[in-house]
Scaffold this motif. Structure first.
Motif, PDB file in Angstrom:
ATOM      1  N   UNK A   1      13.345  50.244  61.561  1.00  0.00           N
ATOM      2  CA  UNK A   1      12.573  49.568  60.516  1.00  0.00           C
ATOM      3  C   UNK A   1      12.518  50.401  59.240  1.00  0.00           C
ATOM      4  N   UNK A   2      12.328  51.704  59.376  1.00  0.00           N
ATOM      5  CA  UNK A   2      12.305  52.586  58.211  1.00  0.00           C
ATOM      6  C   UNK A   2      13.654  52.571  57.507  1.00  0.00           C
ATOM      7  N   UNK A   3      14.724  52.673  58.279  1.00  0.00           N
ATOM      8  CA  UNK A   3      16.065  52.681  57.697  1.00  0.00           C
ATOM      9  C   UNK A   3      16.388  51.341  57.037  1.00  0.00           C
ATOM     10  N   UNK A   4      15.885  50.245  57.583  1.00  0.00           N
ATOM     11  CA  UNK A   4      16.097  48.928  56.970  1.00  0.00           C
ATOM     12  C   UNK A   4      15.514  48.916  55.559  1.00  0.00           C
ATOM     13  N   UNK A   5      14.337  49.505  55.405  1.00  0.00           N
ATOM     14  CA  UNK A   5      13.730  49.581  54.071  1.00  0.00           C
ATOM     15  C   UNK A   5      14.571  50.443  53.132  1.00  0.00           C
ATOM     16  N   UNK A   6      15.129  51.527  53.644  1.00  0.00           N
ATOM     17  CA  UNK A   6      16.002  52.373  52.831  1.00  0.00           C
ATOM     18  C   UNK A   6      17.225  51.576  52.378  1.00  0.00           C
ATOM     19  N   UNK A   7      17.832  50.828  53.297  1.00  0.00           N
ATOM     20  CA  UNK A   7      19.023  50.025  52.970  1.00  0.00           C
ATOM     21  C   UNK A   7      18.747  49.062  51.821  1.00  0.00           C
ATOM     22  N   UNK A   8      17.539  48.528  51.775  1.00  0.00           N
ATOM     23  CA  UNK A   8      17.179  47.546  50.756  1.00  0.00           C
ATOM     24  C   UNK A   8      16.862  48.177  49.410  1.00  0.00           C
ATOM     25  N   UNK A   9      16.617  49.507  49.371  1.00  0.00           N
ATOM     26  CA  UNK A   9      16.143  50.128  48.143  1.00  0.00           C
ATOM     27  C   UNK A   9      17.111  51.106  47.493  1.00  0.00           C
ATOM     28  N   UNK A  10      18.129  51.552  48.199  1.00  0.00           N
ATOM     29  CA  UNK A  10      18.994  52.590  47.640  1.00  0.00           C
ATOM     30  C   UNK A  10      20.168  51.988  46.872  1.00  0.00           C
ATOM     31  N   UNK A  11      20.796  52.851  46.062  1.00  0.00           N
ATOM     32  CA  UNK A  11      21.963  52.396  45.313  1.00  0.00           C
ATOM     33  C   UNK A  11      23.176  52.302  46.230  1.00  0.00           C
ATOM     34  N   UNK A  12      24.239  51.758  45.717  1.00  0.00           N
ATOM     35  CA  UNK A  12      25.425  51.459  46.517  1.00  0.00           C
ATOM     36  C   UNK A  12      26.065  52.704  47.146  1.00  0.00           C
ATOM     37  N   UNK A  13      26.084  53.819  46.426  1.00  0.00           N
ATOM     38  CA  UNK A  13      26.711  55.047  46.933  1.00  0.00           C
ATOM     39  C   UNK A  13      26.020  55.551  48.204  1.00  0.00           C
ATOM     40  N   UNK A  14      24.718  55.552  48.191  1.00  0.00           N
ATOM     41  CA  UNK A  14      23.955  56.004  49.361  1.00  0.00           C
ATOM     42  C   UNK A  14      23.787  54.866  50.357  1.00  0.00           C
ATOM     43  N   UNK A  15      23.850  53.645  49.860  1.00  0.00           N
ATOM     44  CA  UNK A  15      23.661  52.485  50.717  1.00  0.00           C
ATOM     45  C   UNK A  15      24.632  52.419  51.876  1.00  0.00           C
ATOM     46  N   UNK A  16      25.891  52.823  51.656  1.00  0.00           N
ATOM     47  CA  UNK A  16      26.879  52.822  52.733  1.00  0.00           C
ATOM     48  C   UNK A  16      26.464  53.720  53.883  1.00  0.00           C
TER      49      UNK A  16
END
Length: 100
Positions: free
Chosen positions: A53-68
């Motif tokens: 759940x925490x990582x899901x929130x990160x996926x929704x908020x980070x830029x594309x470079x870190x998003x991968x």
């Protein structure tokens, strides 16, 4: 009446230390020896669900470079959670599809 087939051995955890920060200090925490395997898997499931759940929130908020990287972690957590839920279902003798 005597049992012909003995009970299978009880599955339990072994003492395992963690959080030593690459051996820069003594481990801070440990998994205790003798915890029933099903209880340990339930706690693991809750821990993985929280990380998921925490990582899901990160996926929704980070830029594309870190998003991968975040999405790769998302899929790894999803796999780990599914495996734990499958193990718990197997111990209970039932399917636990969806894990909810």
């Amino acid at each position: 009446m005597n049992k012909i087939v003995p009970d299978p051995p009880r599955l339990a955890t072994v003492h395992t230390q963690f959080s030593a920060c690459n051996d820069s200090h003594k481990p801070l925490f440990a998994v205790c020896e003798g915890v029933d395997i099903e209880d340990a898997l339930v706690h693991l499931s809750m821990t993985l669900r929280s990380a998921f759940e925490t990582n899901t929130q990160v996926c929704e908020q980070v830029d594309r470079a870190v998003g991968g990287l975040a999405w790769a972690t998302y899929h790894s957590l999803e796999i780990g959670l599914a495996l734990v839920e499958a193990l718990l279902g197997g111990l209970a003798g039932e399917g636990r599809e969806g894990g909810d």
